[in-house]
Scaffold this motif. Structure first.
Motif, short mmCIF file in Angstrom:
data_model
loop_
_atom_site.label_atom_id
_atom_site.label_comp_id
_atom_site.label_asym_id
_atom_site.label_seq_id
_atom_site.Cartn_x
_atom_site.Cartn_y
_atom_site.Cartn_z
N ALA A 25 1.32 23.84 2.52
CA ALA A 25 0.44 22.97 1.73
C ALA A 25 -0.28 23.78 0.65
CB ALA A 25 -0.56 22.28 2.65
N TRP A 26 -0.73 24.97 0.99
CA TRP A 26 -1.41 25.83 0.02
C TRP A 26 -0.48 26.14 -1.15
CZ3 TRP A 26 -5.43 29.80 1.80
CH2 TRP A 26 -5.98 30.46 0.71
N TRP A 27 0.75 26.51 -0.81
CA TRP A 27 1.74 26.81 -1.85
C TRP A 27 2.00 25.56 -2.70
CZ3 TRP A 27 6.54 24.45 -2.21
CH2 TRP A 27 7.35 24.93 -3.24
N THR A 116 -5.71 14.22 -9.88
CA THR A 116 -6.11 15.01 -8.72
C THR A 116 -5.66 14.36 -7.42
OG1 THR A 116 -8.02 15.78 -9.97
CG2 THR A 116 -8.09 16.11 -7.59
N ALA A 117 -5.77 13.04 -7.35
CA ALA A 117 -5.36 12.33 -6.13
C ALA A 117 -3.88 12.53 -5.84
CB ALA A 117 -5.68 10.85 -6.25
N ALA A 118 -3.05 12.50 -6.86
CA ALA A 118 -1.61 12.70 -6.67
C ALA A 118 -1.31 14.13 -6.22
CB ALA A 118 -0.86 12.40 -7.96
N VAL A 119 -2.05 15.09 -6.76
CA VAL A 119 -1.86 16.49 -6.34
C VAL A 119 -2.21 16.64 -4.87
CG1 VAL A 119 -2.71 18.85 -6.66
CG2 VAL A 119 -2.17 17.45 -8.65
N TRP A 120 -3.33 16.05 -4.47
CA TRP A 120 -3.74 16.16 -3.05
C TRP A 120 -2.79 15.40 -2.15
CZ3 TRP A 120 -6.35 19.71 -0.82
CH2 TRP A 120 -7.28 20.44 -1.54
N GLN A 121 -2.30 14.27 -2.60
CA GLN A 121 -1.33 13.52 -1.80
C GLN A 121 -0.07 14.35 -1.58
OE1 GLN A 121 0.04 9.90 -3.63
NE2 GLN A 121 0.99 9.16 -1.75
N THR A 123 0.07 17.62 -1.66
CA THR A 123 -0.32 18.73 -0.80
C THR A 123 -0.32 18.33 0.67
OG1 THR A 123 -1.69 19.66 -2.55
CG2 THR A 123 -2.19 20.37 -0.30
N VAL A 124 -0.96 17.22 0.97
CA VAL A 124 -1.05 16.76 2.36
C VAL A 124 0.33 16.39 2.90
CG1 VAL A 124 -1.95 14.91 3.82
CG2 VAL A 124 -3.44 16.03 2.17
N THR A 125 1.14 15.74 2.08
CA THR A 125 2.49 15.35 2.51
C THR A 125 3.33 16.58 2.85
OG1 THR A 125 2.39 13.36 1.16
CG2 THR A 125 4.57 14.10 1.85
N ILE A 126 3.30 17.58 1.98
CA ILE A 126 4.07 18.80 2.23
C ILE A 126 3.56 19.49 3.50
CG2 ILE A 126 4.58 21.13 1.36
CD1 ILE A 126 6.18 18.97 -0.06
N ILE A 128 2.00 18.17 6.15
CA ILE A 128 2.35 17.41 7.35
C ILE A 128 3.84 17.51 7.65
CG2 ILE A 128 2.54 15.05 8.24
CD1 ILE A 128 -0.16 14.48 6.93
N CYS A 129 4.66 17.39 6.62
CA CYS A 129 6.11 17.49 6.83
C CYS A 129 6.53 18.87 7.32
CB CYS A 129 6.86 17.12 5.55
SG CYS A 129 6.76 15.37 5.15
N THR A 130 5.92 19.90 6.78
CA THR A 130 6.25 21.25 7.22
C THR A 130 5.81 21.48 8.66
OG1 THR A 130 6.06 22.05 4.95
CG2 THR A 130 5.96 23.71 6.70
N THR A 131 4.63 21.00 9.00
CA THR A 131 4.17 21.12 10.38
C THR A 131 5.10 20.37 11.32
OG1 THR A 131 1.87 21.33 9.65
CG2 THR A 131 2.23 20.70 11.94
N GLY A 132 5.49 19.16 10.93
CA GLY A 132 6.43 18.38 11.75
C GLY A 132 7.76 19.08 11.91
N ALA A 133 8.26 19.67 10.85
CA ALA A 133 9.53 20.40 10.93
C ALA A 133 9.40 21.62 11.84
CB ALA A 133 9.99 20.82 9.53
N ALA A 134 8.28 22.32 11.76
CA ALA A 134 8.06 23.47 12.63
C ALA A 134 8.00 23.03 14.09
CB ALA A 134 6.78 24.20 12.23
N VAL A 135 7.30 21.93 14.35
CA VAL A 135 7.22 21.41 15.73
C VAL A 135 8.61 21.04 16.23
CG1 VAL A 135 6.40 19.44 17.09
CG2 VAL A 135 4.81 20.67 15.61
#
Length: 173
Positions: A25-27, A116-121, A123-126, A128-135
């Motif tokens: 998400a940071w990246w 800004t809202a689209a950037v944060w959306q 960020t959060v999507t990436i 969550i998806c990365t965490t889900g893929a790691a899980v």
């Protein structure tokens, strides 16, 4: 071995997976902000007056924010004087109304850069998806280890039974 595997899986799920999501998400946030900044440098924002009524017959594709239509707009450029262009405006916009228009380097009306809202959306999507893929990867690895351990345990039981069965049944191996 299974107990240690469960401990490792718990640590991976509770520590590594969330950290992976945060790092991704940071990246993604930095990358999205750089892209928006680059788009804002390439585009120009002007406040324009609608000259010709927004078209009802030819609405453009639905935007993520709101539907848009085409209209002829006029503004005064400090270097080139009065200018006109066809731009995207809210449907039903009447002549004389002021609208915000984004223009590319050729003076054509374009959609505004993401906010800004689209950037944060993003960020959060990436994240969550990365965490889900790691899980999912961790749980898949755990399933593979459990399957291998079960196969080994069944092979050991077969060997033990091959030694024990003749004593129980009176048959010879």
């Amino acid at each position: 071995m299974e107990a240690w595997t469960l401990v490792a899986v718990a640590v991976l799920l509770l520590v590594v997976a969330p950290l992976t999501g945060v790092a991704a998400a940071w990246w993604a946030h930095g990358d999205a902000r750089a892209l928006v900044r680059e788009q804002r440098e390439d585009l120009r924002h002007v406040r324009a007056e609608v000259v010709e009524r927004a078209s009802r017959a030819a609405p453009l594709a639905q935007s993520a924010r709101q539907p848009t239509a085409k209209a002829t707009v006029r503004w005064t450029d400090p270097e080139q004087g009065p200018r006109t262009a066809v731009a995207r405006v809210p449907p039903g916009t009447r002549p004389g109304e002021k609208v915000d228009v984004w223009l590319d380097s050729r003076g054509h009306g374009v959609t505004p850069p993401p906010g800004t809202a689209a950037v944060w959306q993003n960020t959060v999507t990436i994240g969550i998806c990365t965490t889900g893929a790691a899980v999912a990867l961790i749980l898949f690895g755990h399933t593979v280890v459990r399957h291998a351990a079960m196969r080994r345990r069944l092979a050991e039981w077969d060997q033990e039974w091959a030694r024990t069965e003749p004593a129980w049944t009176g048959r010879r191996a």
